[in-house]
Enzyme design. Structure first.
Site, mmCIF file in Angstrom:
data_model
loop_
_atom_site.group_PDB
_atom_site.id
_atom_site.type_symbol
_atom_site.label_atom_id
_atom_site.label_comp_id
_atom_site.label_asym_id
_atom_site.label_seq_id
_atom_site.Cartn_x
_atom_site.Cartn_y
_atom_site.Cartn_z
ATOM 1 N N GLY A 71 -89.939 50.926 8.660
ATOM 2 C CA GLY A 71 -89.710 51.452 10.008
ATOM 3 C C GLY A 71 -90.836 52.385 10.448
ATOM 4 N N GLU A 74 -93.438 50.235 11.799
ATOM 5 C CA GLU A 74 -92.958 49.655 13.069
ATOM 6 C C GLU A 74 -93.108 50.659 14.216
ATOM 7 O OE1 GLU A 74 -89.237 48.411 11.181
ATOM 8 O OE2 GLU A 74 -89.614 46.421 12.022
ATOM 9 N N GLU A 94 -89.782 45.881 3.432
ATOM 10 C CA GLU A 94 -88.333 45.622 3.517
ATOM 11 C C GLU A 94 -87.891 44.476 2.620
ATOM 12 O OE1 GLU A 94 -90.305 46.360 5.990
ATOM 13 O OE2 GLU A 94 -89.292 47.663 7.444
HETATM 14 C C1 LIG Z 1 -92.937 56.122 -0.251
HETATM 15 C C2 LIG Z 1 -93.356 55.703 -1.621
HETATM 16 C C3 LIG Z 1 -94.619 54.854 -1.565
HETATM 17 C C4 LIG Z 1 -93.653 56.987 -2.447
HETATM 18 O O1 LIG Z 1 -93.920 56.646 -3.779
HETATM 19 P P1 LIG Z 1 -94.051 57.787 -4.911
HETATM 20 O O2 LIG Z 1 -94.967 58.838 -4.436
HETATM 21 O O3 LIG Z 1 -94.349 57.074 -6.198
HETATM 22 O O4 LIG Z 1 -92.615 58.484 -5.023
HETATM 23 P P2 LIG Z 1 -91.194 57.869 -5.351
HETATM 24 O O5 LIG Z 1 -90.746 58.376 -6.682
HETATM 25 O O6 LIG Z 1 -91.160 56.408 -5.159
HETATM 26 O O7 LIG Z 1 -90.292 58.500 -4.202
HETATM 27 C C5 LIG Z 1 -90.037 59.909 -4.154
HETATM 28 C C6 LIG Z 1 -88.597 60.114 -3.778
HETATM 29 O O8 LIG Z 1 -88.400 59.629 -2.437
HETATM 30 C C7 LIG Z 1 -87.338 58.674 -2.399
HETATM 31 N N1 LIG Z 1 -87.648 57.689 -1.369
HETATM 32 C C8 LIG Z 1 -88.832 57.136 -1.114
HETATM 33 N N2 LIG Z 1 -88.767 56.308 -0.071
HETATM 34 C C9 LIG Z 1 -87.487 56.340 0.347
HETATM 35 C C10 LIG Z 1 -86.781 55.713 1.411
HETATM 36 N N3 LIG Z 1 -87.374 54.891 2.286
HETATM 37 N N4 LIG Z 1 -85.467 55.989 1.553
HETATM 38 C C11 LIG Z 1 -84.834 56.852 0.705
HETATM 39 N N5 LIG Z 1 -85.451 57.495 -0.312
HETATM 40 C C12 LIG Z 1 -86.751 57.229 -0.485
HETATM 41 C C13 LIG Z 1 -87.316 58.082 -3.812
HETATM 42 O O9 LIG Z 1 -86.059 57.531 -4.094
HETATM 43 C C14 LIG Z 1 -87.632 59.329 -4.661
HETATM 44 O O10 LIG Z 1 -86.479 60.114 -4.775
HETATM 45 P P3 LIG Z 1 -85.584 60.116 -6.089
HETATM 46 O O11 LIG Z 1 -84.914 58.758 -6.135
HETATM 47 O O12 LIG Z 1 -84.600 61.211 -5.876
HETATM 48 O O13 LIG Z 1 -86.498 60.302 -7.258
HETATM 49 C C15 LIG Z 1 -92.231 54.907 -2.335
HETATM 50 O O14 LIG Z 1 -91.125 55.753 -2.578
HETATM 51 C C16 LIG Z 1 -91.757 53.730 -1.558
HETATM 52 O O15 LIG Z 1 -92.352 52.672 -1.605
HETATM 53 N N6 LIG Z 1 -90.618 53.901 -0.861
HETATM 54 C C17 LIG Z 1 -89.922 52.812 -0.197
HETATM 55 C C18 LIG Z 1 -90.512 52.507 1.135
HETATM 56 C C19 LIG Z 1 -89.706 51.428 1.809
HETATM 57 O O16 LIG Z 1 -89.235 50.482 1.217
HETATM 58 N N7 LIG Z 1 -89.573 51.597 3.129
HETATM 59 C C20 LIG Z 1 -88.851 50.677 3.970
HETATM 60 C C21 LIG Z 1 -87.514 51.246 4.215
HETATM 61 S S1 LIG Z 1 -86.516 50.110 5.111
HETATM 62 C C22 LIG Z 1 -87.024 50.290 6.702
HETATM 63 O O17 LIG Z 1 -87.856 51.059 7.046
HETATM 64 C C23 LIG Z 1 -86.178 49.379 7.560
HETATM 65 C C24 LIG Z 1 -86.669 49.087 8.892
HETATM 66 O O18 LIG Z 1 -87.413 48.180 9.107
HETATM 67 C C25 LIG Z 1 -86.143 49.842 9.979
HETATM 68 C C26 LIG Z 1 -84.935 49.112 10.547
HETATM 69 C C27 LIG Z 1 -84.077 49.942 11.411
HETATM 70 C C28 LIG Z 1 -83.600 51.166 10.764
HETATM 71 C C29 LIG Z 1 -82.249 51.532 11.290
HETATM 72 C C30 LIG Z 1 -81.234 51.612 10.202
HETATM 73 C C31 LIG Z 1 -79.881 51.016 10.578
HETATM 74 C C32 LIG Z 1 -79.733 49.555 10.349
HETATM 75 C C33 LIG Z 1 -79.007 48.905 11.508
HETATM 76 C C34 LIG Z 1 -79.180 47.438 11.571
HETATM 77 C C35 LIG Z 1 -79.353 46.942 12.999
HETATM 78 C C36 LIG Z 1 -80.659 46.293 13.215
HETATM 79 C C37 LIG Z 1 -81.244 46.754 14.548
HETATM 80 O O19 LIG Z 1 -80.566 46.574 15.538
HETATM 81 O O20 LIG Z 1 -82.380 47.276 14.563
#
Ligand SMILES: CC(C)(COP(=O)(O)OP(=O)(O)OC[C@H]1O[C@@H](n2cnc3c(N)ncnc32)[C@H](O)[C@@H]1OP(=O)(O)O)[C@@H](O)C(=O)NCCC(=O)NCCSC(=O)CC(=O)CCCCCCCCCCCCC(=O)O
Ligand SMILES: NC(=O)C1=CN([C@@H]2O[C@H](COP(=O)(O)OP(=O)(O)OC[C@H]3O[C@@H](n4cnc5c(N)ncnc54)[C@H](O)[C@@H]3O)[C@@H](O)[C@H]2O)C=CC1
Length: 695
Positions: A71, A74, A94
């Protein structure tokens, strides 16, 4: 807040342009993944906010630092311009959590960077560095210094310029001369690699919609597909796996001590033994930029090992070409090959990977204990041997620890870290930090034969072989497990690893070969059912791929294409005649349940014995070391989705049919969890009294 801020900016005539940035050097990691399973957030849709940004009459510039993922990216795609820091990473990951970019990303990205590049990013979820993003046209500018100031400079520069051409929703998707053919080929590839994993296929469909429909209709399709994934169960499994992988960093020793970080600035590491595993371990260490000395028993083995390591490193260096990091492996200060044990004096950490033989390992550890400096950590890569016995050969058992890498060690992410009775918390913390530095997933487990991964694997493989005795064929068993999602089934795996490996181990345990007591029954050992089939194949020189014949036949020795072998079929039927086993038809359900549930049953026994801290640890091991399909969340998560009462009932049924197979007898812990009402996975450990000597 974004919506409010934008509305305010639009309404305020003194505001001429808008810049969106993140806090503390990070743009955004996207939606809070925990929110997808919380009904509270289901009403919040990011798409309309991204549209609001794009429709602003004032230029909006994204200043991307750290990460812009999901997101987050996006949101950046809704902006009219994007400036990124050179060290930033971007991606739509995702798919890796079982979803697709649900905030119009599948429709905007192909319009910006073209279908092939967008499809690649969206169906793999890979993160790309800023330099690559610039080449693709995903960002307009990259900077080495202050991204926010650069973004403000750009915003000031573009005030007054028309925004229409910068609104991605208004742009057509760039045409390809052969779009139809390209999409068809891409779809076949995505399907082939997905093996039952839904998200990549639905990501493909969303991008395909961008090529076939106007923007608004594409967005509608994206939302429909997003909802399918959200309720598929696979998304839940992958999101569980995401947090499980992070949970294994949190561990505690038997005394409750938990040291999260031991930082070592400089470390000189010695890898002992340059065979299959040593070669991969050295390659991984060089990739992690850790100075390493590789030691072999004699010059012949050393030269062979050095050659193999150089081939691997050249290959890795090629893959890294064009990137920021370079592999420094021609510098003797970074990588040395030697047969001189005196070089051991200075190393901080040793990883031993010599033959799997207790007497040899003890001899080596005794020597290490005498030569290495007092603080040096002594690690063994044994796949099953007793860490305490190895440590007993040293005068510093507190510094002896198992570091079990998986083959090929420079590729596989898992590192099982096995603590012995005397291993100190700082030794565990150091091994965990080493895993992190090597970009591996370290999982701390207790000491028992086979540790966690291999111990759970034994009953799985045992069932697979019993199924052959009873009437099945290697290709039928493999097919069922590959359809379930495993990369390769147990027999293809056995041919790949080499049947001789297990044969040597069984000979060592007195289960076959000259040490087997005379008069032993062919199909019983120590009062339990035993299948001599793998031994019989080895006696005929059928070691798998390396000899061109194993459970399958191959085009030549060392060949990789497995073909069902009529010889095996004839051999199996003769074997059944000899042992008066009535051949019966075995259906897919029985194959799947006997193989998987026996593995899961062992998992419950491991948890009850305190060998692992929780079901997440077992699942992370299986996802990262054994090719368990990610979209099924790991064996213990899978058991929770099947339902523990069903797993128990099936084990009881198979155990009654095969009373001489102890591994099918349901574990007491599984029975307890069913008795308390099918406890949810996150509560399982609370039902253990934690009085095990290992915890
Ligand atoms: C960010 C990273 C690259 C960092 O890596 P690193 O430094 O190695 O640290 P980590 O140990 O991995 O992470 C530290 C700590 O943070 C937590 N964490 C990290 N990212 C997230 C996250 N996204 N959410 C929650 N927590 C997170 C991690 O767990 C650690 O904590 P701990 O567990 O306590 O130790 C790396 O962390 C990484 O790659 N993260 C994931 C990134 C990811 O996958 N992002 C995508 C997320 S999904 C997204 O964005 C969806 C979308 O496209 C948006 C859609 C709409 C959103 C609306 C929601 C409602 C849905 C309704 C449906 C209707 C559809 C409509 O109409 O739109
Ligand atoms: N092969 C695999 O898939 C896996 C193996 N392991 C474990 O890793 C260890 C090594 O296995 P492999 O690499 O497969 O074995 P290998 O047989 O390929 O290599 C062992 C190497 O150790 C060297 N060696 C023997 N004695 C030595 C000594 N005294 N000093 C220095 N070097 C010596 C040998 O010359 C040989 O090159 C074993 O304990 C094995 O159980 C662990 C995980 C997977």
């Amino acid at each position: 807040a974004l919506e409010d801020g934008l509305k305010k900016a639009d309404a305020d005539p003194s505001v001429k342009a808008v810049m969106i940035c993140g806090e503390n050097g990070k743009f955004s990691a996207g939606a809070d993944i925990r929110g997808f399973s919380s009904p509270k957030t289901l009403g919040v849709a990011l798409g309309p906010i991204v549209s609001l940004i794009e429709s602003s009459e004032k230029p909006v510039v994204a200043a991307i630092e750290g990460v812009a993922l999901g997101g987050g990216l996006e949101v950046a795609l809704g902006c009219h311009y994007r400036v990124a820091h050179a060290k930033a990473r971007m991606g739509l990951p995702e798919v890796t959590i079982g979803l697709l970019p649900g905030a119009e990303g599948t429709q905007r990205l192909p319009r910006l960077i073209g279908v092939p590049a967008a499809l690649d990013m969206i169906t793999t979820g890979k993160h790309i560095p800023a330099t690559e993003a610039l080449k693709l046209g995903l960002v307009d500018e990259i900077v080495e210094e202050n991204t926010i100031e650069a973004a403000i400079r750009l915003a000031n520069k573009v005030i007054g310029q028309p925004l229409g051409p910068r609104r991605l929703s208004l742009k057509p998707v760039p045409k390809l001369p052969n779009m139809e053919a390209f999409l068809q080929e891409a779809q076949v590839k995505v399907k082939r690699q997905a093996r039952g994993f839904l998200a990549p296929e639905l990501c493909f469909q969303a991008v395909q919609a961008a090529t076939q429909r106007p923007f608004a209709e594409g967005v509608r399709r994206e939302r429909e597909l997003f909802q399918v994934l959200l309720s598929s169960g696979q998304a839940q499994a992958l999101q569980y796996a995401f947090f499980a992988e992070r949970a294994v960093h949190r561990w505690a020793t038997p005394g409750g001590i938990n040291l999260l970080f031991i930082i070592f600035d400089s470390i000189l590491l010695l890898s002992l033994g340059l065979g299959t595993m040593g070669q991969g371990i050295v390659t991984s260490l060089v990739k992690a930029n850790i100075p390493v000395v590789a030691l072999e028993q004699n010059l012949e083995y050393l030269n062979k090992g050095r050659k193999a390591v150089m081939v691997l490193l050249e290959r890795e260096a090629k893959k890294m070409e064009g990137g920021a990091q370079k592999l420094d492996f021609h510098n003797p200060a970074r990588l040395q090959f030697t047969v001189d044990f005196n070089l051991l004096h200075d190393v901080d950490l040793v990883i031993e990977a010599v033959f799997e033989n207790m007497a040899l390992k003890k001899e080596i550890f005794h020597k290490l204990s005498n030569i290495c400096k007092p603080g040096a950590l002594l690690c063994t890569n044994t796949s099953a041997l007793d860490i305490d016995e190895i440590a007993s050969a040293t005068s510093r058992p507190q510094q002896v620890i198992g570091t079990h890498f998986f083959s090929p060690a420079h590729v596989m992410r898992l590192l099982e870290i096995i603590y012995g009775r005397h291993t100190s918390p700082s030794a565990i913390a150091t091994a965990m930090q080493l895993a992190k530095d090597m970009k591996k997933v370290g999982v701390v487990v207790g000491n028992c034969f086979g540790f966690v991964g291999n111990r759970m694997m034994f009953p799985y493989v045992e069932q697979a072989v019993f199924l052959l005795e009873e009437g099945s064929r290697p290709e039928a068993v493999d097919q069922v497990l590959e359809d379930f999602g495993f990369k390769i089934g147990p027999f293809r795996m056995s041919d790949l690893a080499g049947l001789d490996v297990g044969w040597r181990s069984r000979k060592g345990q007195g289960l076959t070969g000259p040490s087997l007591p005379a008069g032993s029954s062919a199909r019983q050992r120590r009062g339990q059912r035993y299948s001599p089939l793998p031994d019989l194949l080895c006696e005929r020189g059928r070691f798998g791929q390396k000899t061109g014949k194993g459970w399958y036949q191959y085009e030549r020795a060392g060949g990789r294409t497995a073909t069902p072998d009529p010889w095996i079929h004839g051999f199996l039927s003769q074997y059944r005649d000899t042992h008066r086993i009535e051949t019966r038809y075995i259906d897919q359900e029985e194959i799947l349940e006997r193989c998987l549930f026996s593995l899961i049953n062992e998992g419950f026994a491991i948890l009850a014995e305190g060998i692992a801290s929780g079901p997440e640890h077992l699942d992370v091991i299986y996802l990262n070391g054994y090719g368990w399909p990610k979209h099924r969340g790991g064996p213990m998560f899978y058991a929770s989705t099947v339902g523990l009462p069903r797993v128990l009932a099936k084990l009881q049924k198979y155990s009654e049919a095969h009373p001489d197979v102890p591994k099918l007898r349901p574990s007491a812990f599984l029975k307890k969890l069913v008795a308390v009402g099918n406890a949810p996975l996150k509560e399982w450990m609370s039902y253990l009294s934690r009085q095990s000597p290992k915890l």
